[in-house]
Design a protein around this motif. Structure first.
Motif, PDB file in Angstrom:
ATOM      1  N   SER A 154      33.184 -22.696  15.255  1.00 43.68           N
ATOM      2  CA  SER A 154      34.558 -22.788  15.752  1.00 43.68           C
ATOM      3  C   SER A 154      35.500 -21.862  14.988  1.00 43.68           C
ATOM      4  CB  SER A 154      35.065 -24.223  15.649  1.00 43.68           C
ATOM      5  OG  SER A 154      34.924 -24.713  14.339  1.00 43.68           O
ATOM      6  N   ASP A 184      34.998 -18.396  16.360  1.00 36.54           N
ATOM      7  CA  ASP A 184      35.497 -18.290  17.732  1.00 36.54           C
ATOM      8  C   ASP A 184      36.914 -17.743  17.746  1.00 36.54           C
ATOM      9  OD1 ASP A 184      33.152 -19.358  18.666  1.00 36.54           O
ATOM     10  OD2 ASP A 184      33.925 -21.394  18.902  1.00 36.54           O
ATOM     11  N   PHE A 206      32.137 -33.587  24.915  1.00 30.64           N
ATOM     12  CA  PHE A 206      32.550 -32.495  24.022  1.00 30.64           C
ATOM     13  C   PHE A 206      33.658 -31.687  24.666  1.00 30.64           C
ATOM     14  CE2 PHE A 206      32.402 -28.018  22.787  1.00 30.64           C
ATOM     15  CZ  PHE A 206      32.571 -28.129  21.417  1.00 30.64           C
ATOM     16  N   LYS A 207      34.624 -31.290  23.820  1.00 27.40           N
ATOM     17  CA  LYS A 207      35.623 -30.307  24.256  1.00 27.40           C
ATOM     18  C   LYS A 207      35.964 -29.423  23.062  1.00 27.40           C
ATOM     19  CE  LYS A 207      39.865 -32.960  23.353  1.00 27.40           C
ATOM     20  NZ  LYS A 207      41.123 -33.440  23.931  1.00 27.40           N
ATOM     21  N   TYR A 208      36.327 -28.168  23.338  1.00 30.68           N
ATOM     22  CA  TYR A 208      36.701 -27.237  22.286  1.00 30.68           C
ATOM     23  C   TYR A 208      38.091 -27.587  21.780  1.00 30.68           C
ATOM     24  CZ  TYR A 208      32.659 -24.441  23.569  1.00 30.68           C
ATOM     25  OH  TYR A 208      31.376 -24.025  23.804  1.00 30.68           O
ATOM     26  N   VAL A 225      34.233 -30.134  28.241  1.00 28.17           N
ATOM     27  CA  VAL A 225      33.131 -29.322  28.746  1.00 28.17           C
ATOM     28  C   VAL A 225      31.971 -30.220  29.158  1.00 28.17           C
ATOM     29  CG1 VAL A 225      31.534 -27.450  28.193  1.00 28.17           C
ATOM     30  CG2 VAL A 225      33.844 -27.430  27.251  1.00 28.17           C
ATOM     31  N   GLY A 275      28.260 -26.212  31.015  1.00 29.33           N
ATOM     32  CA  GLY A 275      28.079 -26.741  29.660  1.00 29.33           C
ATOM     33  C   GLY A 275      26.647 -26.778  29.181  1.00 29.33           C
ATOM     34  N   THR A 332      24.728 -24.350  27.685  1.00 27.86           N
ATOM     35  CA  THR A 332      24.603 -23.797  26.327  1.00 27.86           C
ATOM     36  C   THR A 332      25.307 -24.690  25.314  1.00 27.86           C
ATOM     37  OG1 THR A 332      24.437 -21.546  27.166  1.00 27.86           O
ATOM     38  CG2 THR A 332      25.111 -21.792  24.877  1.00 27.86           C
ATOM     39  N   THR A 333      26.462 -25.208  25.703  1.00 28.41           N
ATOM     40  CA  THR A 333      27.209 -26.097  24.804  1.00 28.41           C
ATOM     41  C   THR A 333      26.379 -27.315  24.433  1.00 28.41           C
ATOM     42  OG1 THR A 333      29.291 -25.391  25.805  1.00 28.41           O
ATOM     43  CG2 THR A 333      29.328 -27.440  24.550  1.00 28.41           C
ATOM     44  N   ASN A 388      23.885 -26.386  21.955  1.00 29.66           N
ATOM     45  CA  ASN A 388      24.499 -26.077  20.662  1.00 29.66           C
ATOM     46  C   ASN A 388      24.867 -27.328  19.865  1.00 29.66           C
ATOM     47  OD1 ASN A 388      24.383 -23.279  20.707  1.00 29.66           O
ATOM     48  ND2 ASN A 388      26.342 -23.046  21.750  1.00 29.66           N
ATOM     49  N   LEU A 389      24.970 -28.451  20.543  1.00 28.02           N
ATOM     50  CA  LEU A 389      25.296 -29.699  19.848  1.00 28.02           C
ATOM     51  C   LEU A 389      24.103 -30.242  19.071  1.00 28.02           C
ATOM     52  CD1 LEU A 389      27.367 -31.620  22.576  1.00 28.02           C
ATOM     53  CD2 LEU A 389      28.230 -30.246  20.670  1.00 28.02           C
ATOM     54  N   TYR A 446      28.209 -27.039  16.950  1.00 31.01           N
ATOM     55  CA  TYR A 446      29.476 -27.723  17.223  1.00 31.01           C
ATOM     56  C   TYR A 446      29.223 -29.225  17.101  1.00 31.01           C
ATOM     57  CZ  TYR A 446      30.996 -23.269  19.246  1.00 31.01           C
ATOM     58  OH  TYR A 446      31.318 -21.950  19.430  1.00 31.01           O
TER      59      TYR A 446
END
Length: 577
Positions: free
Chosen positions: A109, A112, A346-348, A355, A378, A380-381, A384-385, A390
């Motif tokens: 993050s 980013d 999850f959200k950025y 997301v 979502g 890839t997100t 990534n968790l 993230y």
């Protein structure tokens, strides 16, 4: 600020012996500089009136003593310039290692929101200014204070009235210097920002130079760069305007003080209030007195410049990694690879839009699961968790029943292998890049990993085989070759859990077939999650999950999902036909 200064001073601790020696030699050099005009005064006031034979003897003694002092002063200055600078370089080395190590800890993050070029300026130009302050600051202050106090005492002892006349302009000199220093501080701050912006722009351009050339947009890039370059030039012009006023003004004040002393001293000689010898000595000490005043004023500029860089340095160090080991984090071994997501959302940080929403998923050890869905769903997100690139906003993720937040980050990531679409290869050789998967691997293990990844044959066809330099980001290799090296890297790592993030979507059919074969070989007997763009590549998956902005809407085998005539069916017909 006091706490910051305490930390700044702490960087001297490993080099306190060198620092103390540096200060000692700075003090000795200052005393010798103060002594020389007194020798001149002694010669002009006493020695020239001695008998000729005694003059010769006295001058020989003076020459020998002063010569020895000059040699000692020479060594003092050599020590300060050599060992003092080395001490500064070592402090810079320590600080660069500290901030680079901190960069390694910061989460995705952070990167980013940051530009690489600006981060680079934190460990180059900023650190140089800081260490210049740490090296030159203490010695300049020490030398200047000794010279000012020493010269002031000697001037007052020679003639109090002339000394007070000489000091008349000093307060005005200080006010003038304070004003210009304030302006220079603001200009330096703007300069630092503009340097960071230009670094970021250059890094962005050079990283994307092939895209620039493919669109023939060199002129556009030159225009974009000109805007930043012009802004930097204006900032520099502003800086030099105040610097010019500062330097020329202080030189003028020094000359005016000398003029005032000459005129006043000349009038005082006519009234027998001072001797010619004392006036000459006085003039010699005026320069010894005014030079360190300028040095001290310069130090304030140097301090401002170095300290503003130090504040930026501390700004980075103060950023806590969003994701780090918990106090009770434990090591794990013999990981089977059971993955479970329970009500994960999850959200950025910069987005109120979630997301991922309430994802529930169970992936059994050794199973092969594929994630499909439209772009932005979502996929890839979600992947990534799992290695905690993230942190999930809510919900819980477990591996073998253990919450990933309770597992040491290194252990967690050591047990997960990731092959991405955008392969990153480091500058160096093929061998170095494969061995990156496990730095302690033997050459035989590296070669075996290359063979498993179907990369051995093409590697041996390269000019220097495994020792071939692949250029920046592996630019000398094709997409399929880079991908196979990245797969070899994961083979070498040998993790129980695999994530393939659209690993073949950018490849041609022939390369895709070879890479797909390598991936299937790698996935055998491992928990594997595949994000697929080409749905034909995951037809054999044990379970296919269809992800949308509402969560996992469909799941099943390829046949089951096709028979449903739902979202997957539509996706398959759009993409594959």
């Amino acid at each position: 600020m006091l706490e910051n200064l305490k930390k700044l001073v702490s960087y001297y601790k490993p080099y306190k012996k060198v620092f103390m020696a540096d200060m000692f030699f700075a003090i000795m050099a200052s005393f010798i500089a103060l002594l020389i005009p007194l020798v001149v005064r002694y010669v002009t006031a006493k020695v020239i009136y001695m008998p000729a034979e005694q003059v010769v003897k006295t001058m020989i003694i003076i020459a020998i003593v002063v010569g020895i002092l000059i040699l000692f002063q020479c060594y003092c200055n050599y020590y300060i310039a050599n060992y003092g600078h080395v001490m500064g370089a070592k402090i810079e080395y320590d600080m660069r290692a500290e901030i680079f190590g901190h960069f390694q800890k910061l989460s995705f993050s952070f990167y980013d929101d940051e530009k690489v070029g600006q981060l680079m300026s934190r460990i180059t130009s900023d650190l140089f200014d800081i260490t210049e302050l740490l090296h030159h600051g203490p010695e300049n202050v020490t030398i200047s204070v000794i010279k000012i106090i020493g010269a002031l005492a000697i001037l007052l002892s020679i003639n109090v009235r002339l000394a007070l006349i000489a000091f008349l302009l000093v307060p005005f000199m200080l006010v003038y210097a304070y004003f210009f220093n304030k302006k220079m501080k603001q200009a330096f701050r703007v300069n630092r920002i503009k340097i960071a912006e230009i670094n970021a722009q250059i890094e962005d351009n050079l990283s994307g130079i092939r895209v620039v050339k493919s669109f023939a947009n060199e002129d556009l890039e030159n225009k974009k760069f000109k805007v930043g370059n012009d802004a930097f030039l204006e900032a520099k012009k502003n800086n030099y305007k105040y610097m010019g006023g500062y330097n020329s003004g202080l030189t003028a004040f020094t000359t005016m003080i000398n003029l005032l002393v000459i005129v006043s001293g000349g009038l005082m000689i006519t009234k027998d209030m001072i001797s010619v010898t004392d006036l000459v000595t006085f003039l010699l000490y005026i320069n010894i007195f005014t030079d360190p005043i300028k040095t001290l004023i310069d130090f304030t500029e140097q301090f401002q410049n170095g300290y503003s860089g130090y504040e930026r340095f501390l700004q980075i160090l103060s950023i806590e990694p969003e994701i780090k080991d918990s106090e009770n984090a434990v090591s794990i071994s013999n990981v089977k690879g059971d993955i479970k997501l329970e009500d994960v959302s999850f959200k950025y940080n910069d987005s109120s839009h979630r997301v991922l929403k309430h994802i529930n998923l169970e992936v059994k050890a050794g199973s092969y699961v594929a994630l499909v869905g439209s772009s932005g769903a979502g996929k890839t997100t979600l992947c990534n968790l799992i290695p905690r690139f993230y942190e999930a906003t809510s919900g819980k993720i477990t591996i073998d029943g253990k919450d990933i937040k309770d597992i040491k980050l290194k252990d967690l990531r050591d047990n997960i292998g990731i092959v991405q679409q955008d392969v990153y290869l480091f500058v160096g050789t093929v061998y170095d890049n494969i061995r990156y998967g496990r730095p302690d691997a033997t050459r035989e293990e590296v070669i075996a990993a290359a063979k498993e990844a179907n990369a051995y044959n093409f590697i041996m066809s390269l000019p220097n085989g495994f020792e071939t330099d692949i250029g920046q980001r592996g630019i000398k290799l094709s997409g399929g070759q880079k991908q196979r090296i990245s797969i070899a890297r994961v083979f070498l790592k040998n993790p129980p859990i695999l994530i393939f993030d659209e690993a073949t979507s950018a490849l041609d059919n022939e390369s895709e077939k070879i890479v797909q074969e390598s991936m299937e070989k790698l996935a055998k007997n491992r928990t594997t999650m595949v994000i697929a763009h080409r749905l034909s590549t995951i037809r054999n998956a044990e379970k296919i999950l269809v992800l949308t902005d509402k969560g996992i809407e469909e799941q099943g085998t390829h046949k089951e999902l096709m028979d449903k005539h739902g979202i997957y069916y539509d996706l398959y017909n759009v993409i594959e036909k």
